[in-house]
Structures are given as C-alpha cells and as structure tokens.
Write a protein that holds these residues in place. Sequence first.
Motif, short mmCIF file in Angstrom:
data_model
loop_
_atom_site.label_atom_id
_atom_site.label_comp_id
_atom_site.label_asym_id
_atom_site.label_seq_id
_atom_site.Cartn_x
_atom_site.Cartn_y
_atom_site.Cartn_z
N ARG A 1 66.03 17.31 10.06
CA ARG A 1 67.34 16.81 9.62
C ARG A 1 68.37 16.92 10.73
O ARG A 1 69.13 15.99 11.00
CB ARG A 1 67.82 17.58 8.39
CG ARG A 1 69.21 17.17 7.93
CD ARG A 1 69.67 17.95 6.72
NE ARG A 1 69.55 19.38 6.85
CZ ARG A 1 70.56 20.19 7.22
NH1 ARG A 1 71.73 19.70 7.51
NH2 ARG A 1 70.39 21.49 7.29
N ARG A 2 68.43 18.06 11.44
CA ARG A 2 69.38 18.24 12.52
C ARG A 2 69.13 17.26 13.66
O ARG A 2 70.07 16.71 14.23
CB ARG A 2 69.32 19.67 13.06
CG ARG A 2 69.97 20.69 12.17
CD ARG A 2 71.44 20.46 11.97
NE ARG A 2 72.13 20.45 13.24
CZ ARG A 2 73.23 19.77 13.49
NH1 ARG A 2 73.76 19.02 12.56
NH2 ARG A 2 73.80 19.82 14.66
N SER A 3 67.85 17.03 14.00
CA SER A 3 67.56 16.07 15.07
C SER A 3 67.97 14.66 14.67
O SER A 3 68.46 13.89 15.50
CB SER A 3 66.09 16.12 15.48
OG SER A 3 65.28 15.62 14.46
N MET A 4 67.81 14.31 13.40
CA MET A 4 68.25 13.00 12.92
C MET A 4 69.77 12.87 13.00
O MET A 4 70.30 11.83 13.39
CB MET A 4 67.78 12.76 11.48
CG MET A 4 66.29 12.56 11.34
SD MET A 4 65.69 11.12 12.22
CE MET A 4 66.45 9.82 11.29
N ILE A 5 70.48 13.93 12.64
CA ILE A 5 71.95 13.89 12.69
C ILE A 5 72.41 13.73 14.13
O ILE A 5 73.31 12.93 14.43
CB ILE A 5 72.54 15.17 12.06
CG1 ILE A 5 72.33 15.13 10.54
CG2 ILE A 5 74.02 15.31 12.38
CD1 ILE A 5 72.70 16.41 9.84
N VAL A 6 71.80 14.48 15.06
CA VAL A 6 72.18 14.37 16.47
C VAL A 6 71.90 12.97 16.98
O VAL A 6 72.73 12.37 17.68
CB VAL A 6 71.43 15.44 17.31
CG1 VAL A 6 71.57 15.18 18.79
CG2 VAL A 6 71.92 16.83 16.94
N ARG A 7 70.75 12.42 16.63
CA ARG A 7 70.40 11.06 17.07
C ARG A 7 71.40 10.04 16.54
O ARG A 7 71.84 9.14 17.25
CB ARG A 7 69.00 10.71 16.57
CG ARG A 7 68.08 10.32 17.70
CD ARG A 7 66.73 9.91 17.22
NE ARG A 7 65.95 11.10 16.97
CZ ARG A 7 64.94 11.18 16.13
NH1 ARG A 7 64.57 10.13 15.45
NH2 ARG A 7 64.28 12.30 15.96
N MET A 8 71.77 10.17 15.26
CA MET A 8 72.71 9.22 14.67
C MET A 8 74.09 9.35 15.30
O MET A 8 74.77 8.35 15.53
CB MET A 8 72.79 9.45 13.15
CG MET A 8 71.54 9.01 12.42
SD MET A 8 71.49 9.47 10.69
CE MET A 8 72.96 8.73 10.07
N GLU A 9 74.53 10.58 15.59
CA GLU A 9 75.83 10.76 16.23
C GLU A 9 75.84 10.17 17.62
O GLU A 9 76.83 9.57 18.04
CB GLU A 9 76.19 12.24 16.28
CG GLU A 9 76.61 12.80 14.95
CD GLU A 9 76.93 14.28 15.00
OE1 GLU A 9 76.64 14.94 16.02
OE2 GLU A 9 77.47 14.78 14.01
N ARG A 10 74.74 10.32 18.37
CA ARG A 10 74.68 9.75 19.71
C ARG A 10 74.70 8.23 19.65
O ARG A 10 75.34 7.57 20.47
CB ARG A 10 73.43 10.22 20.42
CG ARG A 10 73.52 11.64 20.90
CD ARG A 10 72.28 12.05 21.62
NE ARG A 10 72.38 13.46 21.99
CZ ARG A 10 71.35 14.20 22.31
NH1 ARG A 10 70.13 13.68 22.33
NH2 ARG A 10 71.50 15.46 22.63
#
Length: 93
Positions: free
Chosen positions: A59-68
Amino acid sequence: MRFGSKTLRLPRSATARIAVGAGLVCGGILGFLPILGFWMIPLGLLVLSQDLPSVRRWRRSMIVRMERRNGAPDRRRQGKNNRREAEKDRPEP
C-alpha cells in the motif's frame, strides 16, 4: 480509517479486521456475481494493510508511486528548499 471526509470504523480486534479484509477480497474475486463487486478487492486490501506488514508495504509503495506520478511535492526536498531560502535571507557577516 478515513477516506477524505468520510470515516469508516473497523473492528478493534486484529482477528476480526483480518476476517473482514479477507472476506472483502474473496467477495471481490466473485465480483462478476450480482451484489458483489470488484470494488471490494481494494477495500479489503486497505483493511488488511492495518495488520499485515506485507500488504502495508504494498500500500505504501502504491501511494508513493501515485504521488510521484501526480506531481505531489517531495516532502524531503521541500524541507531542503526551505533551508536554502532561509540561508539566502540571512545577512552576510
């Protein structure tokens, strides 16, 4: 768990949260049936991420990817920029 201005109450027991999350994922897999839907899979993964570290990392990696991808400012860089600006405003000795 908060979604914008909406709040969803989860059970206090970790076992109950895991059961709810697993039920939502299983129901989402059967999303082609009436009443059940594919929307249940991401919701179940969000509930499971409260207690399972592997799902939490995903979930955290998905959030970071979406923010980038969406151009959200990097908080670490933002702090460095603020320090640089503060140094510029300081008078020379």
